[in-house]
Design a protein around this motif. Structure first.
Motif, PDB file in Angstrom:
ATOM      1  N   TYR A  13     -42.795   5.234   3.464  1.00  0.00           N
ATOM      2  CA  TYR A  13     -43.645   4.891   4.591  1.00  0.00           C
ATOM      3  C   TYR A  13     -44.839   5.519   4.686  1.00  0.00           C
ATOM      4  N   PHE A  14     -44.828   6.923   4.299  1.00  0.00           N
ATOM      5  CA  PHE A  14     -46.153   7.635   4.304  1.00  0.00           C
ATOM      6  C   PHE A  14     -47.157   7.110   3.360  1.00  0.00           C
ATOM      7  N   ASP A  15     -46.585   6.684   2.077  1.00  0.00           N
ATOM      8  CA  ASP A  15     -47.669   6.201   1.080  1.00  0.00           C
ATOM      9  C   ASP A  15     -48.033   4.833   1.462  1.00  0.00           C
ATOM     10  N   GLU A  16     -47.308   4.074   1.921  1.00  0.00           N
ATOM     11  CA  GLU A  16     -47.561   2.549   2.584  1.00  0.00           C
ATOM     12  C   GLU A  16     -48.159   2.474   3.732  1.00  0.00           C
ATOM     13  N   HIS A  17     -47.870   3.320   4.453  1.00  0.00           N
ATOM     14  CA  HIS A  17     -48.501   3.160   6.012  1.00  0.00           C
ATOM     15  C   HIS A  17     -49.324   4.294   6.507  1.00  0.00           C
ATOM     16  N   GLY A  18     -49.232   5.372   5.898  1.00  0.00           N
ATOM     17  CA  GLY A  18     -50.245   6.816   6.105  1.00  0.00           C
ATOM     18  C   GLY A  18     -49.455   7.266   7.400  1.00  0.00           C
ATOM     19  N   ILE A  19     -48.281   6.910   7.722  1.00  0.00           N
ATOM     20  CA  ILE A  19     -47.721   7.525   8.929  1.00  0.00           C
ATOM     21  C   ILE A  19     -47.284   9.110   8.454  1.00  0.00           C
ATOM     22  N   LYS A  20     -47.590  10.116   9.413  1.00  0.00           N
ATOM     23  CA  LYS A  20     -47.506  11.567   9.330  1.00  0.00           C
ATOM     24  C   LYS A  20     -45.987  11.677   9.643  1.00  0.00           C
ATOM     25  N   LEU A  21     -45.169  12.292   8.589  1.00  0.00           N
ATOM     26  CA  LEU A  21     -43.613  12.666   8.955  1.00  0.00           C
ATOM     27  C   LEU A  21     -43.005  14.027   8.735  1.00  0.00           C
ATOM     28  N   GLY A  22     -42.006  14.371   9.641  1.00  0.00           N
ATOM     29  CA  GLY A  22     -41.438  15.473   9.245  1.00  0.00           C
ATOM     30  C   GLY A  22     -39.963  15.353   9.229  1.00  0.00           C
ATOM     31  N   PHE A  23     -39.361  16.081   8.660  1.00  0.00           N
ATOM     32  CA  PHE A  23     -37.656  15.774   8.481  1.00  0.00           C
ATOM     33  C   PHE A  23     -37.068  17.157   8.954  1.00  0.00           C
ATOM     34  N   ARG A  24     -36.427  17.175   9.779  1.00  0.00           N
ATOM     35  CA  ARG A  24     -35.484  18.336  10.170  1.00  0.00           C
ATOM     36  C   ARG A  24     -33.982  18.142   9.923  1.00  0.00           C
ATOM     37  N   VAL A  25     -33.435  18.764   9.252  1.00  0.00           N
ATOM     38  CA  VAL A  25     -32.089  18.656   9.154  1.00  0.00           C
ATOM     39  C   VAL A  25     -31.348  19.894   9.845  1.00  0.00           C
TER      40      VAL A  25
END
Lengths: 215, 455
Positions: free
Chosen positions: B110-122
């Motif tokens: 989704y980052f590549d296709e839509h440019g949405i900046k993302l973080g992932f917490r576990v």
């Protein structure tokens, strides 16, 4: 100090949640030869009624009701060696546990403590308790009541499973079943075939007392 | 070890949403605490991972895709997704790694296709069994293995709700035992000092961020027990006091090298933001899906990430529940971010604060001015776990007593006087307190073992 005033001071100490003072006064009462049964009825039970009244009137917190119950329980234990067997009979037996998959047991613990304060014998199976463990406990301890708690909607379904397992083992008719916990409702209790729903520990204990009274 | 001897944010006007003194950049282009508030969404699958691991993975994949699809539909520019592992997943590092990897793969897409900046917490569950001891047990090693597995398979931020001291706390809170509560928070601090060294090492080794810990097992238990405005289960002043004291405990993660963003359910994060300057995630009104609280607006006043706590993956008219709650969070964030752009952030923050501040003692603690006072009380005793808990307690009792706008009931004021007497009677030095309390709780709380905290 007269017997009457000593018991009145003991009652006040319990109502004021004075743990050390209560124990000291109870020992003094024993030393003066006041019969344990009289200490229980005229001081401890009377204090518990007063604390209960204060809770109902929103003057005391539930946590204070629990503390008073613990003081009463400790003094009663202190008096037990001086009592005849017939005098220390519990009013009923309850098996409690938080169902499988659920580790949130503080509500169940409060319920257990309040049951003990009310005179029940409590067998606490802990948390994350599988249905088979409830069945086994009913077989072994022959309780009057089984109490189950759950905090999560995904674990509350396990309560129904426990009831089914009790039926399969032929034990369902031998016990009353009460359930409680944040996601539980009266309707849910009815749907899964529980006999009662305690919306909080106080209500739950009242239901258990009523059941025992009806027996 | 970092010792915070003074506040990183000293002025209440600078303790505000969207802005941290030490912002973070991580994940897929995400900037946290750098002038905007970002939604952080968390979900709870319906399938049990131990009964159906394949079904569980499929559900997590579907939820993640649902969330990302809704983010694209709404044009959300930045988003953090949190996956909170249950006991079952934490005990299965391989499964945890597979889930993390799957989610990160989707996020990259989704980052590549839509440019949405993302973080992932576990967030890894604290699976330690108190009966077996807290350190160097098989469960401890398994927990660290899972931290390693998720951080080497896509997690950007690691968190935990560690449970040290919880057995003593549970025993004490329902008895209003202040000494026991102080002791349990001291135990929790000592435990965090131990586990956070290891978590920070795992994070550094795998190039991800050590986020933070929350006093969920302690302060949120008190909050839950305190209940609604009319509930008489537990004094609300006690829940407020526990919150303030808990900040001294949750600070330990940052002293051991965590850098934030602090995890959402740590309402004490507002105090920690003042001390550390690190960005914080918070939850409030939009986490009503998980639990009720009396601090729904004020909790957002200083947030950098705004979270829904956790929502079950149910179907609602508006989509899946995680989608719906992401949308709610996003509109909360949009309002805050627009206020920042218009130079109105302080006004909005103050409205959020005042809408809750005097309605409950638990809200008052989260007010920026009060949080800074409590933070100062904690750092004034930096380096001493015991004295800073006591100091936080003193300060919040003083604030609660002196507030003319906070209307406390008679039982609450009676309780506050009781707390003052108890705190007054506590010894000055931690060693004497330790001796007294270990004597009290050994045997009384069956799982409490002194060697777990003082090996």
């Amino acid at each position: 100090m007269s017997e009457v005033s000593l018991l009145a001071r003991l009652k006040d100490a319990i109502v004021n949640l004075d743990f050390d003072g209560s124990k000291h006064l109870a020992q003094e009462a024993l030393a003066k030869g006041i019969p344990p049964n009289e200490i229980i009825t005229k001081a401890i039970s009377s204090a518990m009624e007063e604390v209960g009244r204060k809770f109902e009137a929103s003057e005391y917190f539930l946590s204070e009701l629990i503390v008073a119950g613990e003081i009463g329980k400790e003094i009663s234990q202190m008096l037990q060696p001086y009592m005849k067997d017939a005098e220390i009979k519990k009013i009923g037996k309850v098996v409690i546990g938080t169902v499988k998959g659920d580790l949130h047991d503080i509500g169940k613990n409060i319920f257990g403590m309040m049951l003990e304060a009310a005179g029940f014998e409590v067998i606490d199976l802990g948390n994350d308790v599988p249905a088979e463990a409830f069945v086994e406990a009913v077989k072994n301890h022959e309780p009057d009541i089984v109490g189950m708690s759950a905090l999560l909607t995904v674990t509350m379904v396990e309560m129904e499973n426990v009831i089914k397992e009790l039926k399969k083992a032929g034990l369902r008719e031998k016990v009353k079943v009460i359930i409680g916990g944040a996601p539980i409702t009266e309707e849910y209790a009815k749907r899964i075939g529980a006999d009662g729903y305690g919306k909080d520990a106080v209500v739950g204990v009242d239901i258990c007392k009523a059941w025992i009274g009806k027996k | 070890m970092v010792l915070f001897s003074k506040l990183e944010i000293e002025k209440p006007s600078e303790l505000i949403f969207g802005s941290a003194k030490h912002p973070l950049n991580y994940g897929l282009g995400l900037n946290v605490g750098k002038g905007e508030v970002i939604p952080e969404v968390k979900f709870f699958p319906r399938v049990f991972s131990d009964k159906d691991p394949i079904g569980f993975k499929t559900e997590v994949q579907t939820i993640t895709r649902d969330i990302l699809d809704r983010a694209v539909e709404l044009g959300i520019p930045s988003l953090q997704i949190e996956t909170e592992l249950t006991f079952m997943e934490t005990k299965n590092p391989r499964l945890a790694a597979e889930i993390a990897s799957l989610q990160k793969w989707l996020m990259e897409k989704y980052f590549d296709e839509h440019g949405i900046k993302l973080g992932f917490r576990v967030t890894v569950a604290d699976i330690r069994d108190f009966r077996e001891g807290l350190r160097t047990t098989a469960n401890y090693n398994l927990m660290m293995e899972t931290f390693d597995a998720v951080s080497s398979n896509g997690a950007d931020v690691l968190s935990i709700e560690s449970e040290g001291g919880k057995d003593v706390f549970n025993h004490s809170i329902i008895r209003q035992d202040i000494e026991g509560i102080v002791f349990s928070i001291l135990l929790a601090s000592l435990d965090m000092g131990f586990i956070w060294k290891d978590i920070v090492n795992v994070a550094r080794r795998n190039g991800c961020i050590a986020g933070g810990d929350t006093a969920c097992a302690i302060a949120n238990t008190a909050m839950k027990l305190a209940g609604g405005v009319k509930s008489m289960s537990l004094p609300h002043t006690l829940a407020a006091i526990v919150r303030a004291m808990s900040a001294a405990r949750s600070l330990v993660a940052y002293e051991q090298g965590a850098t934030g963003p602090g995890k959402d359910c740590g309402y004490e994060n507002v105090i920690l933001k003042a001390i550390t300057g690190f960005p914080m995630s918070m939850e409030g009104k939009s986490s009503a899906c998980a639990h009720s609280s009396l601090i729904g607006n004020i909790a957002s006043a200083c947030c950098d990430l705004w979270s829904n706590e956790q929502v079950e993956n149910l179907r609602l008219f508006g989509g899946s529940a995680p989608q719906v709650f992401l949308e709610i969070l996003y509109y909360d964030c949009k309002l805050m971010n627009r206020a920042i752009m218009l130079g109105k952030a302080l006004e909005l923050r103050d409205m959020l604060v005042l809408s809750d501040k005097f309605d409950d003692p638990q809200a008052l603690v989260l007010s920026p001015d009060v949080a800074i006072d409590v933070a100062n009380a904690i750092v004034s005793e930096y380096g001493d776990y015991y004295r800073r808990v006591k100091s936080a307690c003193w300060k919040i009792v003083e604030i609660l007593e002196s507030s003319s706008s906070l209307r406390l009931s008679l039982p609450e004021t009676r309780f506050l006087s009781h707390v003052k007497n108890i705190i007054d009677s506590l010894p000055d030095d931690g060693e004497t307190f330790r001796e007294q309390m270990c004597k009290t709780f050994t045997g009384k709380v069956p799982t409490f073992q002194e060697k777990d905290y003082w090996p």
